[in-house]
Design a protein around this motif. Structure first.
Motif, PDB file in Angstrom:
ATOM      1  N   THR B  18       0.821  -1.227   0.149  1.00 48.39           N
ATOM      2  CA  THR B  18       0.099  -0.153  -0.150  1.00 48.39           C
ATOM      3  C   THR B  18       0.842   1.526  -0.070  1.00 48.39           C
ATOM      4  N   VAL B  19       1.983   1.216   0.838  1.00 49.10           N
ATOM      5  CA  VAL B  19       2.646   2.496   0.825  1.00 49.10           C
ATOM      6  C   VAL B  19       3.385   2.696  -0.266  1.00 49.10           C
ATOM      7  N   ILE B  22       0.856   4.194  -2.928  1.00 49.37           N
ATOM      8  CA  ILE B  22       0.598   5.623  -2.646  1.00 49.37           C
ATOM      9  C   ILE B  22       1.853   6.417  -3.148  1.00 49.37           C
ATOM     10  N   LEU B  26       1.956   9.420  -5.879  1.00 45.97           N
ATOM     11  CA  LEU B  26       2.668  10.660  -5.465  1.00 45.97           C
ATOM     12  C   LEU B  26       3.508  11.081  -6.334  1.00 45.97           C
ATOM     13  N   LEU B  27       4.481  10.500  -6.431  1.00 47.72           N
ATOM     14  CA  LEU B  27       5.785  10.755  -7.440  1.00 47.72           C
ATOM     15  C   LEU B  27       5.352  11.222  -8.720  1.00 47.72           C
ATOM     16  N   ILE B 277      11.582   4.454  -0.529  1.00 52.63           N
ATOM     17  CA  ILE B 277      10.581   4.575   0.235  1.00 52.63           C
ATOM     18  C   ILE B 277       9.896   3.226   0.704  1.00 52.63           C
TER      19      ILE B 277
ATOM     20  N   VAL C 139       0.193   1.615   7.835  1.00 51.49           N
ATOM     21  CA  VAL C 139       0.409   2.262   6.569  1.00 51.49           C
ATOM     22  C   VAL C 139       0.960   3.537   6.752  1.00 51.49           C
ATOM     23  N   MET C 143       5.227   5.244   6.378  1.00 47.51           N
ATOM     24  CA  MET C 143       5.716   6.234   5.287  1.00 47.51           C
ATOM     25  C   MET C 143       6.451   7.182   5.987  1.00 47.51           C
ATOM     26  N   PRO C 144       7.537   7.321   5.250  1.00 50.12           N
ATOM     27  CA  PRO C 144       8.720   8.249   5.870  1.00 50.12           C
ATOM     28  C   PRO C 144       7.798   9.866   5.559  1.00 50.12           C
ATOM     29  N   LEU C 147       9.797  12.557   3.493  1.00 49.18           N
ATOM     30  CA  LEU C 147       9.906  12.153   2.134  1.00 49.18           C
ATOM     31  C   LEU C 147       8.662  12.643   1.488  1.00 49.18           C
ATOM     32  N   LEU C 155       4.853  19.013  -5.541  1.00 47.87           N
ATOM     33  CA  LEU C 155       3.645  19.187  -6.277  1.00 47.87           C
ATOM     34  C   LEU C 155       2.899  20.566  -6.132  1.00 47.87           C
TER      35      LEU C 155
END
Lengths: 502, 305, 299
Positions: B18-19, B22, B26-27, B277, C139, C143-144, C147, C155
């Motif tokens: 999942t991470v 996402i 996003l990237l 990531i 989750v 996530m970092p 980052l 964005l």
């Protein structure tokens, strides 16, 4: 017990103290804030790469930084055969770092390799004017150009290092990046990506080189992204040389008196780009009076005096004053907020308007510009992004107003700056066909008089239309150990092969 | 026990997927990979060619699946900026970051657990208040400020420690402290709370009544039980440190994966960012899995929860 | 002789739990001290316009980097000196309080709403809903943060609104965890079970019975997250990704001054100390609230 503890602590202190043996073990420790993505001279675009290339490789000719004359390096003599053909006589008795002999095969191989767009040389403009090369005999070559390219010598002197054909054809660009081989005054003896490049003096460097004989034996080239870390290392003796120090810190270092502080010009100029073309839709910037108002509103001299300092000067033309063709007799806009407000009112914006200014500069000048414009009613929202992202957005026509700079890759010719930004294409904010025409003529003829005349026309129009507001020249502060003899040059390419210990 | 581990493993993997999904999306929104790849002087035609060649014109989900497939076989792709394989790049920088993270959490634990234990034995005393004070101080200082202050004090003024680099273990002292102190308050508080709870139980009272020495009570019984939730917290903090080491790595010129991630995002170097990531989240997920297993092993009641 | 009737007034002399709490609050050092400082900062922020001697945005390139009053070259014109663009530091500090407090409060509110909603839902309904929320929390934790913030700023560009939104949408995990645990605990209480038996709707139960009892823990976490948001923003500004100039955010002031740190340490010490004091005090308030509302946790 106490004695033991004291001894232990002292031992720790001694072990931990940074190596001050710089001159003593003939190692020059320098710092750069940016790392190099690739050691291959044809695969990087940053200034750090240009500097490394000067040390590890040689070109056919070399521009003397003080006299600006072209001298032979790997070539001994050259002449134009016709408008698009150059003939070179090559120097004999030169060896590459790996022992390979330098001869015509290397030149032909290198030129043909870089001229082929398939090989993806970066940046492409360094080589796209080349058609190829052919060998006449072991020490004579002919280089063929695609079209008459007057700046050929500049590029041959600065951006075209000669590669060893046997080595490169067997290991390819990856091999060259992993283990660079050239003829230059230094060879790469070690490399930890993002951290350290180790250079070692080439004791077999050819004595007739205009670069002179290198003196310092080892150069440790460290990547230190954080400026404070560099300052701390300088102060604690862990670093011998660094540059691009902001003016305030340079003054502080100078006041301390422990290190040498020198200021030198660079070829970099700042500019404010304004979109006058329909690319960004309708903006107040479409009206030339608004652009002229902006030119009058910014106190460029004030900013130079208090923020840029050093050797910086205000510039009015879209090029660096020493570059060939840089017309200085152009429209000049003096600092006058009153004039600015009058022009804005005339254009229909008596109360000013809102605008976003994009830049990748993190320091003070953009804020000073912001304030200047606020004083005449133009409210600037500052948008600071990283260089890569900003470039992308510029190409996507998302940035109508920006503050940037350009160093021309230290090429001393107007074609390296004005032509890049005003001959159409995605960097061209003006899209002015007259200007594009003049520049094209000037870029593709070798007659200096014709070139000067057309560059002059183009630059005059750019200034009167204020497609760009050139702001100031950039300078660089060099801070280095008192044990080092180092002389900076105005092309922003530090030469460590001429540096010596005191 | 096995069922427990397998269940947790499934969860871990699902989280990692999942991470990565996402972050991939996003990237993608953050910049055009074709432009990043094509470079500065590329024409529209060049960029389009790259787009087709690398398959950027396919739907996002399809690209994600293909990236994932490659990732699972060890092919992390090539960096847009460096042109070299991402796997090599990441593997060369990860050791520094892991070392730093490990040292930092060890430092945090070595400081916090004793402090928390002692504070628990003398609640509301001066020691307790001082310990709590130190804990809160640690959280109120921005890490970069603390790091720079340490450099000025210990490297420049006193010359005891090197300013930057990673060539000896001395180089890791200040970065460890700068990164580790942020975790000390949480661990200390948790230890203290856990200890106090345990110390109030009948079990401990019985031991005291039996005449067992206070030190033995402290270490053999109370600490062992109080440490259980701390293990989980430490794992979480380690995960944070690995991904949050950007600032510290930048200041101390440590050339690690955190700094690489930061630079890569700035350069739109997607393969690198994506790989990092994914790796960071996998590490975090594995750490929590490990701590869950450890907890379950230490305290069987948790397994059935 | 008749026996005295029980004196009802005396019997009621035992103070109610709320009154007891108030009394404890009055005596709790953390709450008093921390709350006092936060109040002072808030007042400075609100009345910055009156208190600031000058316009925080007014540059004066001829008066750059003037030292504060206690050093050589300081003057009463600029009690805390001027920054690299000649702007009065004291004024910037005062207006900067607004930004720090804004970031802290709004971020905490956003993340609080998200986290509490998730936490209550998970804690009350349990089962699959709980599993889903736990999954979401894991989750988010993997996530970092830095980052993701970087990518978000790439964005949308850096600005106050972006920072607050990004942090608000990232920092809800602690809320969710704590509120979930508390909700579970409350839910198992007798009075909840009776309310359910009486047929009260779920929503009514959640709003009237559960939420009020969560308040204490909620406030504690709110303060912690406020402090965290302020510190993280400072870090983002250090990396160039926080609010944009010329806003006088304390984090940005530190970032803009960091190059001069070795030579003019006061430039980053002043905003650094301000940040420290504010964050420290917020943490004290959180500690105080925890002590006051659940004194049994201390002993």
């Amino acid at each position: 017990m106490k004695m033991k503890l004291a001894a232990l602590l002292m031992g720790v202190a001694v072990l931990a103290s940074p190596a001050t043996a710089d001159k003593n073990d003939d190692t020059l420790r320098i710092a750069m804030a940016f790392d190099l993505e690739n050691l291959d001279a044809y695969q990087n675009t940053a200034r750090v790469g240009i500097i490394l290339a000067r040390h590890v490789w040689d070109g056919l000719i070399y521009r003397n930084p003080t006299t600006n004359e072209y001298e032979g390096n790997l070539a001994t003599e050259w002449h134009w055969v016709d408008d698009t053909t150059l003939e070179f006589s090559l120097r004999e008795g030169v060896k590459f770092h790996n022992g390979e002999e330098f001869n015509a095969n290397d030149v032909v191989y290198t030129i043909n390799f870089v001229a082929d767009p398939e090989n993806g040389v970066r940046p492409a403009r360094n080589v796209q004017w080349l058609a190829g090369a052919e060998k006449i005999d072991d020490y004579k070559v002919r280089v063929n150009l695609k079209y008459a390219f007057p700046a050929a010598f500049e590029f041959l002197a600065g951006s075209l290092p000669m590669y060893p054909d046997e080595y490169h054809s067997s290991v390819g660009p990856e091999g060259m990046a992993a283990n660079p081989v050239g003829t230059g005054p230094y060879k790469v003896s070690g490399h930890v990506q993002g951290e350290l490049i180790s250079l070692e003096r080439n004791d077999a460097y050819h004595p007739a080189s205009p670069k002179g004989a290198p003196s310092i034996k080892f150069i440790d080239w460290r990547t230190m992204p954080e400026m404070n870390t560099q300052y701390a290392e300088l102060l604690s003796g862990g670093l011998d040389w660094t540059w691009q120090i902001p003016p305030d810190q340079a003054e502080n270092f100078a006041a301390m008196g422990k290190l040498n502080v020198t200021n030198e010009m660079t070829m970099r100029i700042g500019y404010i780009g304004m979109d006058a073309s329909p690319r960004h839709g309708d903006t107040p910037l479409d009206d030339v009076r608004v652009r002229r108002a902006i030119a009058h509103a910014i106190d460029r001299q004030g900013i130079v005096d208090s923020l840029m300092k050093g050797a910086s000067v205000v510039v009015h033309s879209a090029c660096f004053p020493s570059q060939f063709g840089c017309e200085q007799d152009v429209a000049k806009y003096e600092y006058s907020p009153e004039k600015a407000k009058a022009l804005l009112a005339e254009a229909g914006y008596p109360d000013g308007f809102d605008l976003t200014m994009s830049t990748f500069y993190q320091d003070s000048p953009p804020e000073a510009i912001q304030q200047s414009l606020a004083n005449v009613g133009i409210n600037i929202a500052l948008d600071r992004t990283k260089y890569a992202a900003l470039r992308e957005r510029v190409h996507n026509a998302e940035v109508p107003f920006l503050y940037m700079s350009w160093g021309s890759y230290s090429i001393n010719d107007v074609s390296a700056i004005t032509s890049k930004f005003f001959r159409g294409g995605k960097d061209d904010y003006a899209q002015d066909s007259e200007v594009m025409n003049w520049l094209e003529i000037a870029d593709t003829t070798t007659d200096p008089a014709v070139r000067k005349e057309n560059y002059s026309k183009a630059l005059k129009k750019i200034a009167s239309e204020v497609y760009w507001l050139p702001t100031w020249t950039f300078n660089s502060n060099y801070v280095f150990s008192k044990e080092l003899n180092f002389v900076p040059t105005s092309d922003e390419i530090p030469r460590f092969f001429t540096a010596t210990w005191n | 026990m096995l069922r427990f581990i397998i269940k947790r493993l499934f969860l871990a993997v699902a989280v990692a997927f999942t991470v990565s999904m996402i972050s991939f999306s996003l990237l993608f929104m953050a910049g055009d990979p074709a432009i990043a790849l094509a470079g500065e002087s590329a024409t529209e035609a060049d960029i389009e060619a790259y787009r087709v060649q690398y398959g950027f014109d396919r739907p996002i989900f399809e690209q994600y699946v293909s990236w994932l497939g490659n990732f699972l076989t060890g092919d992390f792709g090539k960096s847009y900026y460096f042109g070299t394989p991402v796997f090599d790049l990441v593997m060369s920088k990860l050791p520094v970051t892991m070392t730093l993270g490990f040292c930092a959490i060890t430092f945090a634990i070595l400081i916090s657990i004793p402090m928390g234990a002692i504070a628990a034995t003398r609640p509301n005393s001066l020691i307790d208040r001082v310990a709590l004070f130190i804990a809160v101080v640690g959280q109120a200082m921005p890490s970069f400020w603390f790091a720079l202050l340490m450099i000025v004090a210990f490297a420049v003024k006193l010359g005891w420690l090197p300013v930057s680099g990673s060539s000896s273990w001395y180089h890791f002292i200040m970065p460890t402290i700068a990164l580790g102190y942020y975790a000390t308050p949480a661990i200390m508080r948790l230890t203290r709370a856990g200890m106090m709870e345990v110390l109030g139980t009948d079990y401990i009272r019985t031991a005291r009544a039996k005449g067992m020495s206070p030190t033995k009570i402290l270490f053999k019984h109370a600490l062992r039980n109080a440490v259980i939730p701390v293990v989980g917290l430490a794992a979480v903090q380690l995960g944070f440190m690995l991904s949050g080491s950007v600032i510290i790595e930048s200041i101390f010129a440590l050339n690690g994966a955190g700094f690489l991630a930061f630079e890569s995002i700035s350069r739109n170097d997607f393969p690198v960012v994506q790989a990092l990531i994914m790796i960071f989240s996998l590490i975090y997920v594995l750490l929590t899995l490990l701590s869950d297993v450890l907890n379950a092993w230490l305290d069987p009641r948790i397994r059935t929860a | 002789m008749l026996k005295p009737v029980v004196n009802l007034a005396e019997a009621d002399a035992t103070p109610s739990p709320a009154a007891q709490m108030r009394r404890r609050a009055m005596r709790n050092m953390s709450l008093l001290f921390g709350g006092g400082v936060v109040l002072i900062v808030a007042l400075c922020a609100i009345f910055a316009g009156f208190l600031a001697p000058q316009d925080p945005y007014q540059q004066d390139l001829t008066a750059r980097l003037i030292s504060p009053i206690w050093m050589d070259g300081g003057s009463w014109d600029h009690i805390l000196g001027t920054d690299q663009l000649g702007r009065d530091y004291l004024s910037r500090l005062l207006f900067g309080a607004r930004i720090s407090l804004f970031i802290g409060v709004v971020t905490a509110l956003i993340s609080g709403i998200i986290g509490t909603t998730l936490g209550v839902t998970a804690g009350y309904f349990g089962g699959r809903v709980d599993a889903v929320v736990m999954f979401l929390i894991t989750v988010r934790l993997s996530m970092p943060v830095i980052l993701v913030a970087l990518a978000a700023v790439a964005l949308f560009g850096g600005s106050l609104q972006v920072v607050v939104l990004v942090l608000g949408f990232l920092l809800w995990d602690r809320f969710a965890v704590v509120i979930r645990a508390s909700t579970k605990q409350i839910r198992s209480q007798d009075y909840i079970i009776s309310a359910q038996a009486l047929g009260c709707s779920q929503t009514r139960i959640i709003m009237t019975e559960i939420m009020p009892n969560l308040l204490n823990n909620l406030i504690v976490v709110l303060t912690l997250e406020m402090a965290a948001a302020i510190i993280i923003e400072a870090g983002l500004s250090f990396l160039g990704l926080g609010v944009q100039p010329p806003l006088p955010s304390w984090g940005l002031m530190i970032a803009e001054g960091k190059d001069m740190m070795l030579f003019l340490p006061w430039i980053i010490t002043i905003p650094g100390v301000a940040l420290f004091v504010l964050v420290f005090s917020i943490n004290l308030v959180g500690d105080g609230v925890r002590d006051v509302t659940a004194p049994e946790n201390r002993n």
